[in-house]
Structure formats: C-alpha cells, structure tokens
Design an enzyme around this catalytic site. Structure first.
Site, PDB file in Angstrom:
ATOM      1  N   GLN A 187       0.653  -0.748   0.630  1.00 40.85           N
ATOM      2  CA  GLN A 187       0.386   0.250   0.235  1.00 40.85           C
ATOM      3  C   GLN A 187       0.867   0.924  -0.247  1.00 40.85           C
ATOM      4  O   GLN A 187       0.653   2.197   0.373  1.00 40.85           O
ATOM      5  CB  GLN A 187      -1.345  -0.046   1.362  1.00 40.85           C
ATOM      6  CG  GLN A 187      -2.105  -1.048   0.754  1.00 40.85           C
ATOM      7  CD  GLN A 187      -2.909  -0.534  -0.150  1.00 40.85           C
ATOM      8  OE1 GLN A 187      -2.892   0.645   0.050  1.00 40.85           O
ATOM      9  NE2 GLN A 187      -3.620  -1.508  -0.492  1.00 40.85           N
ATOM     10  N   SER A 188       1.749   1.133  -0.348  1.00 43.04           N
ATOM     11  CA  SER A 188       3.015   2.207  -0.024  1.00 43.04           C
ATOM     12  C   SER A 188       2.535   3.805  -1.636  1.00 43.04           C
ATOM     13  O   SER A 188       2.427   3.438  -2.599  1.00 43.04           O
ATOM     14  CB  SER A 188       4.586   2.139  -1.056  1.00 43.04           C
ATOM     15  OG  SER A 188       5.220   3.291  -1.187  1.00 43.04           O
TER      16      SER A 188
END
Length: 331
Positions: free
Chosen positions: A82-83
């Site tokens: 989920q960067s």
C-alpha cells in the site's frame, strides 16, 4: 543507476506538483484539544496534485529529476503493497512518459484495493518478491534493475520512500513555504516514516520547530533523519537534537491503534479532513498526545503537515471496518 547520490550541484528538479500548497486553520479541532482557535493550522501537502497527492511528490521532483538527467527510461522503486511512494512513482512515470516497476514484498493477491488499484491504473508493473524486510527488498530491487538493464532498458532505482538527502530537498522547499505562510510558527508536526520529509523540514526550520511522530517504518529513524540533514547542511547533525515521539507505534507499523482511531474520528468530525491509518493518523495522535503532556501549548502556532495517503485507508481492512461501524449508530 541510482538517485541516492547527493552531488554539490544536483540536477534540476522536474515539475510534478502544484506549489505552494495551502495552509488552513483548524479552529474546531483546536477548540476540542483545548487550544486557541488561532493556534492550530494544517499544511495541505495532501493537495500536491499528482496521482492522488501526498508528500512524496516533493521528493520525486528531485529524485526523478536526477534519473531523467541520467537518461533513465524506467523508474524502479520499493515499498509495502500500500505504499504511497510507489503510487506516486508510478504517477510520475506516467506524467513523464517513463515505465514504472514496483518491487513489493509478499505475494500477489493478498489485496487489490487502495493504492494497488491506482498503481495498476497508472500503468505500473509489480514484481512480487516473496521476501520481507528492507535489506531483502533492496537486494530484490537491485536484481530487477540488473535484469531490466540486460534487456536494454535504462532503469533508475528510486530510494525507499523517496527518502535521501536529494529527495529531502523537496521538504526544505516546504519549510521555506511555511516560513512565508506562518511567520510565527512554533512547531510543525509531521509523520516520521522513511525520514526524508522530517529531514527537509528540520534543515529549513531547525530541529526545535519540527516534531516527528514515529510511525514504525524504520527501527530507529532519528539517525537516518540526522544523516540526511548533515548531508544537506554539510555539517554534523545530532540525532539527539531531534524532536521525535515514539509513543504512537503501538503493536507495529501496519496495526491500527485506538489512539489513531480517535485521531481519525476527531479530525474528520471537527474539520471534515480525512487522515490515513498509518502516517497522518499516527501524526495527529502524536499531536494530540503532545497537547496533553504540554509539549504543544496554547498561545503558540502549530502546523500539522498533512502528507496525504488517503488511498491507503481503503487498502487497510481494519480502518475500513472501523469507519463503517460509525454508520450503525441509531438516528
């Protein structure tokens, strides 16, 4: 090639964002915390424009600028699934007509929500490595760059979180904006992840006016921040001189805590502003704790730096479930 170098005269940044970002008052939140209505402000770095916005845009202007100057045609970077940094690296590549390859831990299929949706829309390609840990991920990224180069591509490895002394220059610029927008600034509160955002602010504003709230992304972030500051100022910077709160990590970086739940709810219901569960939620929880213990006081102007990250909320199952529970109250 890599963009972690800090030459005395770095390449010019590329234009990716919309500057300066606005500063807005938070009078209802300030009142709820026992501060004066003019004591609390928010720097809207969630409104940087590119790819859903966020603080990584400022860093990418510099790191991608160096990559373009070196002739790169492919941007490679690492991060959690989920960067926010990976999302915005993909967006920067799309804006500039480059390829983006995201080197991620774990295995494909665990989630297709949040930032991963946007990564795909932006045209990025993911390499799921099956590894965990920063060192193993860095090694995997180097291998990906080598394979791309062998295929005739010209890859540039953008550092984890976009954070390096070079990328931190973007937040030196943010600090200069804050000096103009809030001349009587006493304290800027910011999430402390990979270190570059805090380092740039400290370089501009000084360590006494920046409070970093550790999110647990690094085992010991203060020396990382100090090293970036030292490179930017070309003199020693002591980790002990930094203001860092480590009381909001809880059970670990990906875990939603009760303090963060309260911070998300209070900010949303007093000001209509949405935070994310990993970075800005922890930073606001740290600000609230700092008011309670007297580190932030009434009568002094405090700015909360909103570093973005909203898409990540929709990829965090516990945060989604928590938000949905708020709809079940009786009318």
């Amino acid at each position: 090639m890599t963009t972690t170098d800090t030459a005395l005269e770095p390449p010019a940044p590329v234009a990716l964002g919309t500057w300066p970002t606005p500063v807005e008052p938070l009078p209802r939140l300030a009142s709820a915390l026992g501060l004066g209505e003019n004591d609390l402000w928010i720097k809207r770095d969630d409104l940087t424009g590119l790819g859903g916005g966020g603080n990584k845009v400022r860093k990418l202007e510099w790191t991608v600028g160096a990559a373009v100057a070196e002739g790169a045609d492919t941007l490679v970077t690492t991060g959690a699934p989920q960067s926010n940094h990976a999302r915005l690296t993909a967006a920067a590549a799309a804006r500039l007509g480059l390829r983006a390859v995201l080197v991620l831990p774990g295995a494909e299929g665990a989630s297709r929500s949040g930032n991963l949706v946007l990564d795909g829309l932006l045209g990025a390609r993911a390499v799921w490595t099956g590894v965990s840990g920063r060192a193993a991920l860095d090694e995997a990224a180097a291998d990906v760059c080598a394979r791309l180069a062998a295929q005739g591509a010209r890859p540039a490895l953008i550092p984890f979180g976009g954070s390096s002394a070079l990328g931190s220059r973007g937040y030196v610029e943010c600090g200069e904006e804050l000096k103009e927008q809030v001349p009587d600034l006493d304290c800027a509160v910011v999430a402390l992840g990979s270190g570059g955002t805090m380092a740039g602010l400290v370089t501009s504003l000084g360590p006494e006016r920046v409070l970093g709230v550790d999110t647990g992304a690094l085992d010991d972030p203060a020396p990382v921040v100090a090293a970036f500051v030292a490179d930017l100022l070309d003199r020693e910077a002591r980790p002990a001189a930094l203001r860092v709160r480590g009381d909001q990590i809880g059970a670990g970086y990906p875990v939603l805590t009760e303090a963060v739940e309260s911070a998300l709810t209070l900010t949303a219901r007093t000001e209509g502003i949405i935070l994310d569960p990993i970075y800005t939620g922890r930073a606001m929880a740290g600000l609230i704790a700092a008011v309670r213990d007297g580190d932030i006081r009434a009568g002094r102007e405090t700015v909360f730096v909103h570093t973005g990250g909203l898409p990540g909320l929709f990829g965090h199952q516990d945060a989604v479930a928590y938000g949905e529970r708020g709809l079940t109250a009786q009318v």
